[in-house]
Structures are given as C-alpha cells and as structure tokens.
Scaffold this motif. Structure first.
Motif, PDB file in Angstrom:
ATOM      1  N   GLY A   1       1.467   1.740  -3.407  1.00  0.00           N
ATOM      2  CA  GLY A   1       0.197   2.123  -4.023  1.00  0.00           C
ATOM      3  C   GLY A   1      -0.177   3.566  -3.747  1.00  0.00           C
ATOM      4  N   ALA A   2       0.357   4.101  -2.644  1.00  0.00           N
ATOM      5  CA  ALA A   2      -0.003   5.470  -2.261  1.00  0.00           C
ATOM      6  C   ALA A   2       0.482   6.503  -3.270  1.00  0.00           C
ATOM      7  CB  ALA A   2       0.546   5.794  -0.875  1.00  0.00           C
TER       8      ALA A   2
ATOM      9  N   GLY B   1       0.280   3.008   4.092  1.00  0.00           N
ATOM     10  CA  GLY B   1      -0.114   3.506   2.780  1.00  0.00           C
ATOM     11  C   GLY B   1      -1.492   4.139   2.779  1.00  0.00           C
TER      12      GLY B   1
ATOM     13  N   LEU C   1      -2.827  10.188   2.824  1.00  0.00           N
ATOM     14  CA  LEU C   1      -1.383  10.365   2.933  1.00  0.00           C
ATOM     15  C   LEU C   1      -1.056  11.628   3.726  1.00  0.00           C
ATOM     16  CD1 LEU C   1       0.998   8.769   1.918  1.00  0.00           C
ATOM     17  CD2 LEU C   1       1.132  10.252  -0.073  1.00  0.00           C
TER      18      LEU C   1
ATOM     19  N   VAL D   1     -12.022  10.149   4.133  1.00  0.00           N
ATOM     20  CA  VAL D   1     -11.243   9.304   3.225  1.00  0.00           C
ATOM     21  C   VAL D   1     -12.073   8.099   2.791  1.00  0.00           C
ATOM     22  CG1 VAL D   1      -9.282   7.716   3.102  1.00  0.00           C
ATOM     23  CG2 VAL D   1      -8.984   9.976   4.096  1.00  0.00           C
ATOM     24  N   TYR D   2     -12.768   7.505   3.729  1.00  0.00           N
ATOM     25  CA  TYR D   2     -13.586   6.330   3.417  1.00  0.00           C
ATOM     26  C   TYR D   2     -14.695   6.699   2.439  1.00  0.00           C
ATOM     27  CZ  TYR D   2     -17.143   2.752   4.025  1.00  0.00           C
ATOM     28  OH  TYR D   2     -18.098   1.791   3.805  1.00  0.00           O
TER      29      TYR D   2
ATOM     30  N   PRO E   1       0.811  -1.227   0.000  1.00  0.00           N
ATOM     31  CA  PRO E   1       0.000   0.000   0.000  1.00  0.00           C
ATOM     32  C   PRO E   1       0.846   1.281   0.000  1.00  0.00           C
ATOM     33  CG  PRO E   1      -0.893  -1.564   1.552  1.00  0.00           C
ATOM     34  CD  PRO E   1       0.413  -2.141   1.080  1.00  0.00           C
TER      35      PRO E   1
ATOM     36  N   LEU F   1      -5.937   3.818   3.548  1.00  0.00           N
ATOM     37  CA  LEU F   1      -7.100   2.965   3.309  1.00  0.00           C
ATOM     38  C   LEU F   1      -7.265   2.574   1.841  1.00  0.00           C
ATOM     39  CD1 LEU F   1      -9.822   1.792   4.375  1.00  0.00           C
ATOM     40  CD2 LEU F   1     -10.821   3.980   3.793  1.00  0.00           C
ATOM     41  N   VAL F   2      -7.258   3.591   0.971  1.00  0.00           N
ATOM     42  CA  VAL F   2      -7.567   3.312  -0.424  1.00  0.00           C
ATOM     43  C   VAL F   2      -6.504   2.438  -1.099  1.00  0.00           C
ATOM     44  CG1 VAL F   2      -7.769   4.420  -2.683  1.00  0.00           C
ATOM     45  CG2 VAL F   2      -9.163   5.202  -0.778  1.00  0.00           C
ATOM     46  N   PRO F   3      -5.207   2.749  -0.950  1.00  0.00           N
ATOM     47  CA  PRO F   3      -4.213   1.849  -1.540  1.00  0.00           C
ATOM     48  C   PRO F   3      -4.295   0.419  -0.994  1.00  0.00           C
ATOM     49  CG  PRO F   3      -3.198   3.936  -1.001  1.00  0.00           C
ATOM     50  CD  PRO F   3      -4.576   3.968  -0.424  1.00  0.00           C
TER      51      PRO F   3
ATOM     52  N   GLY G   1     -13.266   7.848  -0.995  1.00  0.00           N
ATOM     53  CA  GLY G   1     -12.513   6.784  -1.644  1.00  0.00           C
ATOM     54  C   GLY G   1     -13.361   5.582  -1.985  1.00  0.00           C
ATOM     55  N   LEU G   2     -13.888   4.944  -0.958  1.00  0.00           N
ATOM     56  CA  LEU G   2     -14.551   3.673  -1.206  1.00  0.00           C
ATOM     57  C   LEU G   2     -16.013   3.824  -1.563  1.00  0.00           C
ATOM     58  CD1 LEU G   2     -12.874   1.268   1.327  1.00  0.00           C
ATOM     59  CD2 LEU G   2     -12.175   1.993  -0.940  1.00  0.00           C
TER      60      LEU G   2
ATOM     61  N   SER H   1      -8.745  10.548  -2.523  1.00  0.00           N
ATOM     62  CA  SER H   1      -8.853   9.942  -1.208  1.00  0.00           C
ATOM     63  C   SER H   1      -7.478   9.489  -0.691  1.00  0.00           C
ATOM     64  CB  SER H   1      -9.804   8.760  -1.281  1.00  0.00           C
ATOM     65  OG  SER H   1      -9.845   8.101  -0.061  1.00  0.00           O
ATOM     66  N   ALA H   2      -6.681   8.920  -1.586  1.00  0.00           N
ATOM     67  CA  ALA H   2      -5.339   8.480  -1.191  1.00  0.00           C
ATOM     68  C   ALA H   2      -4.505   9.677  -0.759  1.00  0.00           C
ATOM     69  CB  ALA H   2      -4.664   7.746  -2.341  1.00  0.00           C
TER      70      ALA H   2
ATOM     71  N   PHE I   1      -5.409   8.909 -11.225  1.00  0.00           N
ATOM     72  CA  PHE I   1      -5.478   7.454 -11.252  1.00  0.00           C
ATOM     73  C   PHE I   1      -6.673   6.924 -12.031  1.00  0.00           C
ATOM     74  CE2 PHE I   1      -6.775   3.400  -9.179  1.00  0.00           C
ATOM     75  CZ  PHE I   1      -5.692   2.647  -9.613  1.00  0.00           C
TER      76      PHE I   1
ATOM     77  N   TYR J   1     -10.478   7.505  -6.013  1.00  0.00           N
ATOM     78  CA  TYR J   1      -9.335   6.852  -5.371  1.00  0.00           C
ATOM     79  C   TYR J   1      -8.145   7.770  -5.137  1.00  0.00           C
ATOM     80  CZ  TYR J   1     -11.634   2.367  -6.201  1.00  0.00           C
ATOM     81  OH  TYR J   1     -12.502   1.321  -6.199  1.00  0.00           O
TER      82      TYR J   1
END
Lengths: 297, 293
Positions: free
Chosen positions: A31-32, B123, A270, A252-253, A28, B125-127, A256-257, A265-266, A39, A262
């Motif tokens: 992934g960040a 990292g 961060l 963020v939740y 992750p 939640l989303v990643p 993002g979700l 939210s990332a 993205f 994405y």
C-alpha cells in the motif's frame, strides 16, 4: 509431495502467523506505493496516477520539513543519550545490594511505573505540572510565580525524556541485573584481595560483563531513533508547544488521518522508515567495528 | 561475603544505598501523591492541596468514577480487548514458534527472514489504516484485535522455548504411532504452560494500556476501551457532563474535575498494580527469554 503429506501439520501451524503477516505487515508495504502516486481512494492503489517522487519533494521543500525533522532527531537523540546510561547505573547499584530480600523490594518499586499506561503517565504530567499542580506549588515558593511547563516549547523535550526515564529505566535495568548476577563472586573476592576497591572492581569486572548487552541495547535503541513513540508525543502536544513537539509521526497522523492527504502522509511515513533502516544498519556496522565484531547481525 | 571492605568501599556502599533510596523515592512519590489526592475532599484539595486531617478525606471522586457509564463501559471493553487479544496472540505465536523450532520444516530460514524483516521496516500508518478500512474492519472490535496479533518478538520467544523441549520426547511418541497433531496437543502443549503464561501476560498488559489503535479505528464511543475514556478525562479535560448532575454550576464541575482525574488514574491502574507483584517473576522471565537470540 511425499514430504508435504508427511509434514503438512507443521505448515498448518505456521499458516495463521504467515497469513496475518502477509496481510497486515506486507499488505501496508504494498500500500505504501501510494506515496509515489496521486492517490484517489475511488480509483484505488493501482488505478491512481504515478507522480514519481512528487510527494517526497513536497515534504522536503515544505517550510515544515526542517523543523519537524530536527524535532524528531533531537527528541530521540537526546532521549537516547540521556536514558541509555540510567538503567546501567541502576543495575550496577542494585548489584551492590547484598541482601536478596531488600534487592527484590527495590526492584519491585523501580519496575512499577512500567505498568502505567502512557495515557495515565501523560495525564499525571498535566496534573503535576499544571499552574496549580504540586510541582508548581514548590516552584511558587522559590520563584513566586508558576511555570507553564506543558505549554512552553522549551520544556517539551525535557519533560518527554525525563518522564520516559521515570517510566522505563527501572524496567530496562532487568537485563543488566540478570547479566551481573552471573558474575562469579570469586572474581570479586580475588580482586578484593589484590587490593582493588569497589569502583575498580565495577570497572574491570562488572562493566566488561555487561558490555555485549550494552552494545545490543544501544543498537536497537539507536535503530529506533526515528520511530520514537507517536503515542506519548501526541498526548503531550498542546497548541503552544508545537514548535518543539511536532515530530514526523504526529505530522504523519495529522496530515494523513485527520486531513485525509493520504499519499503525502504515506510519503512522509516512508521517508521516516527508510531513514530508520539506514540508521539501524549504520549503527550496527559502527558498533560491530568498535566492539570486536559483536553486532546484532 | 568479602574478606574486608576498605574505608573507601564502605563509603561507596553508603553512597550507593543513598542513591538507590533516592531513585525509589523519585519513582514512588508521584504514585503515592496520586493515591492520597484521590481520597481528598475536592474543595480542600483545590484550595490548600494535600492535607492529612481525617475530616478532609472523601470518596467523592471514586463515587463519580464508579458510577460513570463511559468509564464502566471502557473498563468492560478493555477487559474484552485485552483478553481476546491475549488469546489470539498466544495461539498464533505458539503455533508459529512450534513450527519454526522443528528442523523438519523446510524453508525455515526464508520464513524467519520474512518475519524478521517486518520488525525493521513497515508500510506506515496511512497504508495500514487504508488496509484496515478496505477490509471493512473500521469500527469493529476486530480492528483492535487482529492487525497486531502477529508479533515477531513473541514468535521468537516461543521458538526459543520449543527448541528447549527435548526432541527425544517427540521421537518416542512418534515411534508409538502418535500423529503430529497428537504429539503437539497432548505432549508439547502441556509442557508449554510457562511460555503461554508469559506471552499472555505481556499481551494482556500491552493491550490494556494501549489507546492508539482504538483511537484511529473506532469511532463508536460504545466500543472505546478504558484508555480512550481516560484520555478524554485526563488530557482533553472533558469530564462527561452526565457525570455531574446538570443543575450544578461550572464551578462545581471544575471543583470535581480534579478529584475525578486522580480517582480515574487509581481505578484504571489498580488491576495491573495489584496483579503485578504476584507476576513480577514471570514478567522478568519474559524479558530474559526474549534477550536470548
């Protein structure tokens, strides 16, 4: 090679934890980098366009930013200030209970809420604080009308923090209780002979004993100031208490979700992690200065 | 114990006892209230609150909860997730802790730093979600069990424990010609029951009480653990219509939904509350070992 042949077993033992950490913790982190990209799930992490700090600027300049940022800070700062002393007080009080059996039983009760899940704790809050719940039945006697605790933004922080203390303070006192049990009783006896009263003995014998632990607990708590629980705040949110209950993790939740944004939210996540690390290092540095070099690192 | 207590001291001790009693009451009164309410007749509870007349008691709420398929499935799922998670976490942490406690392991400092760093920075939640998704774990039981299985704190805990195992024990068996693997399995592991027990207990309780991973990774309601079922009953106020037969009116639904909530709280917390007094000392031990750096 010779060395590895001889000790391969140790590396074999280490490998499951190592592999899982690399995949699920460092994965992750890699992934960040989507926080710095436009993205698109189809093009993947590497294929997406770089956009630099665009997503961070978007967050910092959004009208939500100040509210959400301050909500996060206030909730955790007031939470820290209010909940930090309670376990210490409980431990000092427990330490004065002379009969071991009584002390054990009190501890048994005080620790119990720690084992109740956050869903149940929040469920109980909704039941107890509902317009027809037991707390409001008491209030109705006094004020004549029920208070809408869970839906009013001005009560959110109080409910959150006080219920946190209810759940965790007893459990958090364990570490202090154990440290106090190591105090030599002779010290107290001698001080007593010298005419020191109970409060003076607590101040000059008990408190200095647990001071190093207090410092460590404080650093860890302060370091986690931005990483306050998503889990509870999210469950406690109602449509109307959002002005104070929306914090960075829940935001963020949602973006993002739930909304699928994405990259943005990332970036917010961060931003949160980085502030957290900075806070941890700052607090550690400060406490180390104040505490004669005793810090976490 | 003390030579004498001054009057001030005696007053302070009395005050202390009063405050502690108050603290205990604050902690347990809500719990007692829930238990009593769960045994109330739903209509009486709704109209006048808690009553102590025997005729006002009922087990209707429990009947509803214990015959509700979602609740039972959630219970079974929670047992599975918590057990599987505990086994996996213990295996991973004990093995890593053992390796890291051995001075012969080269690069120990590097590995420790690698683990410790993840305690303070992640990292996000989303990643993490995207990773789990890309690995094809979404909507599988593995999503709940695997990603959280490495816990740095547990590794530190077991490393601290293994450091306490005397080196001579290992060396003696080494001289006798036992392989490393044999030493671990037949000598060190039997000594490690306390740490295995403590870690398993913590992992089980933690997983039993968690809902977040299941909420984001599992869409299929058949896979939902108890806490997610509870969330829909307690917080989203979604009493499963199947729970109350279809002919009954909305008023009946409302009448029963309160009592169902109380019963659900009791049923879901019961396993932990029952086992907790027996294991209290192990829980405490876990906290104490964890506090040693």
């Amino acid at each position: 090679m010779e060395y590895f042949k001889k000790h391969y077993f140790l590396y074999l033992m280490l490998s499951p934890a190592l592999i899982l950490t690399l995949i699920f913790k460092y994965g992750p982190m890699y992934g960040a980098i989507i926080a710095f990209k436009d993205f698109s799930p189809i093009r993947g992490i590497l294929g997406s366009e770089w956009v630099g700090l665009y997503n961070f600027e978007k967050f910092l300049s959004s009208p939500n930013f100040e509210v959400i940022f301050m909500n996060t800070l206030k909730l955790s700062f007031f939470g820290l200030i209010l909940s930090f002393p309670v376990p210490i007080l409980l431990a000092l009080m427990l330490n004065q209970v002379r009969r071991a059996g009584v002390k054990k039983n009190i501890q048994l009760f005080l620790y119990a809420p720690n084992f109740i899940s956050v869903v149940v704790v929040v469920g109980m809050l909704f039941i107890f604080l509902s317009p027809t719940g037991p707390i409001n039945q008491l209030f109705s006697w006094i004020t004549g009308e029920p208070v809408m605790f869970m839906s009013r933004p001005e009560y959110f922080r109080w409910i959150y923090i006080l219920s946190d203390i209810w759940t965790g303070a007893g459990w958090a006192s364990i570490i202090y209780v154990a440290a106090l049990a190591n105090v030599d009783p002779e010290l107290h006896n001698a001080a007593n002979l010298d005419g020191a009263n109970l409060l003076q003995r607590i101040r000059h014998i008990d408190l200095p004993t647990i001071r190093p632990i207090m410092a460590i607990v404080f650093i860890l708590a302060a370091g986690g100031i931005m990483s306050i629980g998503f889990e509870k705040a999210y469950l406690m949110q109602t449509a109307t208490n959002l002005p104070t209950s929306e914090i960075i993790p829940t935001y963020v939740y949602k973006i993002g979700l739930q909304s699928g944004d994405y990259a943005y939210s990332a970036a917010v996540g961060l931003f949160n992690s980085i502030i957290n690390v900075i806070l941890l290092l700052t607090v550690n540095f400060t406490v180390k200065k104040l505490n004669e070099g005793e810090g976490l690192y | 114990m003390f030579v004498k207590h001054s009057r001030l001291d005696r007053f302070m001790l009395a005050l202390n006892a009063a405050f502690l009693t108050l603290a205990v009451l604050i902690v347990i009164l809500p719990l007692i209230y829930v238990v009593i309410a769960s045994f109330m007749d739903p209509s009486v509870l709704l109209s006048q609150g808690i009553s102590f007349r025997i005729s006002d008691w009922s087990t209707e709420g429990y009947k509803m909860i214990l015959t509700n398929p979602a609740m039972l499935r959630g219970f079974a799922n929670a047992v599975f997730y918590a057990s599987a998670f505990a086994v996996l976490t213990v295996m991973v942490s004990v093995c890593a802790g053992y390796a890291l406690s051995d001075d012969r392991l080269k690069g120990k400092g590097f590995f420790m730093t690698l683990f410790l760093f993840t305690m303070f920075f992640g990292g996000g939640l989303v990643p993490t979600y995207l990773l789990v998704k890309n690995l094809g774990l979404l909507d599988t039981v593995w999503a709940v069990i695997i990603p959280g299985a490495v816990n740095v704190w547990n590794i530190i805990l077991s490393r601290t424990f293994f450091k306490g195992v005397p080196n001579e024990l290992k060396e003696a068996s080494n001289v006798d010609g036992a392989s490393e693997m044999r030493i671990f399995f037949s000598i060190v592991l039997p000594l490690s029951k306390p740490i295995i027990f403590v870690l398993a207990l913590y992992a089980f309780v933690g997983q039993w009480n968690s809902y977040f991973d299941a909420m984001i990774y599992l869409d299929n309601p058949n896979l939902h653990p108890l806490q997610l079922v509870l969330r829909s009953i307690l917080i989203q106020n979604q009493v499963d219509p199947g729970m109350i037969s279809d002919q009954l009116a909305a008023a009946e639904m409302k009448r029963l939904s309160e009592i169902i909530k109380y019963a659900a709280i009791v049923v879901s917390s019961l396993p932990l509350i029952i086992m907790y007094p027996f294991f209290q000392k192990y829980f405490e031990k876990g906290v104490m070992v964890g506090s040693i750096k």
